[in-house]
Design an enzyme around this catalytic site. Structure first.
Site, mmCIF file in Angstrom:
data_model
loop_
_atom_site.group_PDB
_atom_site.id
_atom_site.type_symbol
_atom_site.label_atom_id
_atom_site.label_comp_id
_atom_site.label_asym_id
_atom_site.label_seq_id
_atom_site.Cartn_x
_atom_site.Cartn_y
_atom_site.Cartn_z
ATOM 1 N N LYS A 166 9.454 32.862 36.822
ATOM 2 C CA LYS A 166 8.847 31.544 36.689
ATOM 3 C C LYS A 166 9.323 30.616 37.801
ATOM 4 O O LYS A 166 10.499 30.628 38.174
ATOM 5 C CB LYS A 166 9.216 30.938 35.331
ATOM 6 C CG LYS A 166 8.753 31.758 34.140
ATOM 7 C CD LYS A 166 7.239 31.839 34.077
ATOM 8 C CE LYS A 166 6.772 32.601 32.842
ATOM 9 N NZ LYS A 166 5.315 32.577 32.675
ATOM 10 N N ASP A 194 5.100 32.863 38.981
ATOM 11 C CA ASP A 194 4.225 32.179 38.031
ATOM 12 C C ASP A 194 4.689 30.732 37.910
ATOM 13 O O ASP A 194 5.788 30.462 37.415
ATOM 14 C CB ASP A 194 4.294 32.883 36.679
ATOM 15 C CG ASP A 194 3.380 32.261 35.634
ATOM 16 O OD1 ASP A 194 2.685 31.275 35.939
ATOM 17 O OD2 ASP A 194 3.372 32.768 34.492
ATOM 18 N N GLU A 220 0.776 33.142 40.407
ATOM 19 C CA GLU A 220 0.063 32.906 39.151
ATOM 20 C C GLU A 220 0.077 31.429 38.754
ATOM 21 O O GLU A 220 1.098 30.753 38.851
ATOM 22 C CB GLU A 220 0.719 33.745 38.052
ATOM 23 C CG GLU A 220 0.047 33.674 36.699
ATOM 24 C CD GLU A 220 0.638 34.686 35.731
ATOM 25 O OE1 GLU A 220 0.586 34.439 34.508
ATOM 26 O OE2 GLU A 220 1.154 35.725 36.186
ATOM 27 N N GLU A 246 -5.444 32.883 31.955
ATOM 28 C CA GLU A 246 -5.038 33.067 30.555
ATOM 29 C C GLU A 246 -5.581 31.970 29.654
ATOM 30 O O GLU A 246 -5.652 32.146 28.435
ATOM 31 C CB GLU A 246 -3.515 33.134 30.446
ATOM 32 C CG GLU A 246 -2.793 31.848 30.791
ATOM 33 C CD GLU A 246 -1.298 32.030 30.923
ATOM 34 O OE1 GLU A 246 -0.576 31.524 30.052
ATOM 35 O OE2 GLU A 246 -0.861 32.668 31.903
ATOM 36 N N ASP A 269 -6.243 36.982 28.309
ATOM 37 C CA ASP A 269 -5.367 37.404 27.217
ATOM 38 C C ASP A 269 -6.242 37.708 26.012
ATOM 39 O O ASP A 269 -6.989 36.833 25.553
ATOM 40 C CB ASP A 269 -4.366 36.289 26.894
ATOM 41 C CG ASP A 269 -3.278 36.727 25.927
ATOM 42 O OD1 ASP A 269 -3.619 37.276 24.855
ATOM 43 O OD2 ASP A 269 -2.090 36.524 26.233
ATOM 44 N N HIS A 296 -3.074 39.008 30.869
ATOM 45 C CA HIS A 296 -1.904 38.280 30.397
ATOM 46 C C HIS A 296 -1.564 38.777 28.995
ATOM 47 O O HIS A 296 -2.453 39.059 28.188
ATOM 48 C CB HIS A 296 -2.220 36.776 30.358
ATOM 49 C CG HIS A 296 -1.144 35.924 29.777
ATOM 50 N ND1 HIS A 296 -1.089 35.584 28.433
ATOM 51 C CD2 HIS A 296 -0.080 35.329 30.354
ATOM 52 C CE1 HIS A 296 -0.040 34.803 28.230
ATOM 53 N NE2 HIS A 296 0.597 34.629 29.371
ATOM 54 N N GLU A 329 1.915 43.413 31.311
ATOM 55 C CA GLU A 329 2.927 42.361 31.209
ATOM 56 C C GLU A 329 3.781 42.573 29.959
ATOM 57 O O GLU A 329 3.290 42.455 28.837
ATOM 58 C CB GLU A 329 2.268 40.976 31.167
ATOM 59 C CG GLU A 329 3.282 39.857 31.092
ATOM 60 C CD GLU A 329 2.673 38.486 31.291
ATOM 61 O OE1 GLU A 329 3.433 37.547 31.598
ATOM 62 O OE2 GLU A 329 1.445 38.347 31.146
#
Length: 377
Positions: A166, A194, A220, A246, A269, A296, A329
């Site tokens: 992240k 991300d 991302e 997502e 997702d 996702h 993921e």
């Protein structure tokens, strides 16, 4: 096979070590499960992405419309729910709730026909999926780079060949973190970043251009999901492939994003895009627009199972024997529900996850664990 009962299960666990993304602070893990009973005794399980309380309210509003329906009428049920609730939103909780219901219906269909759900959805291109570790959140109260290096080193030691971290905590800190992680992992481990829409397109480009030599597989959610024009700008102002999607719910939301040339990699997702029914349609959009699909995944073992079935049916692109599978993921943050609620937890097998081959989603729920993790009233 008529629907007789729909029950929701709230799961909540307070984290001993809270963590942060660029867009929110996690002090607990919260999930909502959907259980559908039929008159022949079969039970199907689904899961919703997002806020469990809001999703639950939508499912309770949808339930009277579902009682007495044939659970095998998956497409008619999806469209009926969408048309009934579209004025309450074409994305967000409306679609999250439909997603949980739809996944449970596909679980029921597989159990009724006594085959894996992926078989009913057209068949598997693969039943072993290469996984990547999702983590790298900012741990509250810890040194950012030191804790990050310790974490990703552990993933490398576990056998992961790809890691996502992240960012979105400031340009300078992010650049330093990314460079430190790449040095720690070495050149052979794939690395993704991300931002959880923590930047505008100007600062996102600043970060990306400064780490362009770190061999980043994708960048991302660099900006908020509504900023489609910013995604488009970023594709020409920085060198890293863009990923997102997502929260671009349903075929309509995702089609508009793809029409505007926003991403190189789409990340629907199944627990939020509209369930397995909608996810399958979105594969056609990816094909038409020439975009990779790398879904996702975030949730309990139900979300993992449904997502594995979806990964199984993603066509190779290009359709040649050498085409690689999209990576799965595999969230590595603390979440007791990821393994405790099923009899056979999902575990890494030499860098891969195996698609369940039992009937339906191929999982068995431990009800005692659901009760154990129910939030206190």
């Amino acid at each position: 096979m008529k629907i007789t009962q729909i029950t929701t299960h709230h799961l909540s666990h307070t984290l001993e070590k809270p963590f942060e993304s660029a867009s929110m602070t996690f002090t607990s893990r919260e999930h909502l499960l959907v259980e559908i009973h039929c008159d022949n005794g079969l039970i199907g399980w689904g899961e919703c992405l997002g806020n469990r309380i809001v999703n639950d309210a939508f499912i309770k509003a949808m339930t009277p419309l579902l009682i007495g329906k044939n659970a095998l009428d998956i497409e008619p049920i999806w469209l009926m729910l969408y048309h009934t609730f579209r004025d309450q939103g074409q994305r967000g909780a409306t679609i999250n709730a439909i997603s949980g219901i739809d996944i449970a219906l596909w679980d029921l269909a597989g159990k009724f026909h006594q085959c894996p759900t992926y078989q009913l959805m057209g068949g598997a291109f693969r039943t072993r999926i290469p996984a990547y570790a999702t983590g790298g959140f900012r741990m509250i109260g810890e040194d950012r780079i030191e804790s990050l290096i310790n974490e990703v080193s552990g993933y490398k030691n576990q056998g992961f060949e790809a890691v996502k971290i992240k960012i979105g905590f400031g340009v300078d800190l992010d650049v330093a973190s990314i460079k430190a992680v790449r040095q720690s992992l070495g050149p052979d481990i794939e690395l993704m970043i991300d931002a959880n829409h923590g930047y505008d397109h100007i600062d996102a480009a600043r970060v990306a251009n400064q780490v362009g030599d770190c061999n980043i597989l994708w960048f991302e959610e660099p900006v908020v999901p509504e900023a489609l024009s910013s995604y488009n700008k970023l594709r020409t102002t920085q060198p890293i492939p863009l990923a997102g999607g997502e929260t671009w719910h349903s075929r309509w939301g995702i089609n508009e994003a793809l029409k505007q040339n926003t991403v190189d990699i789409l990340q629907p997702d199944v627990c939020g895009v509209g369930g397995l029914s909608e996810a399958k349609k979105i594969l056609t959009l990816c094909d038409v627009h020439g975009v990779r699909c790398v879904p996702h995944v975030w949730g309990t073992s139900i979300a993992l199972a449904a997502s594995l079935h979806f990964h199984a049916i993603i066509p190779p692109s290009p359709p040649s024997p050498g085409s690689a599978s999209p990576r799965f993921e595999f969230d590595q943050t603390h979440n007791p529900f990821r393994s405790s609620i099923v009899t056979t937890p999902f575990t890494l097998d030499h860098g891969y996850l195996n698609v369940p081959n039992g009937h339906g989603l191929g999982i068995n729920i431990i009800r005692e664990e659901l009760a154990k993790h129910a939030p206190q009233q």
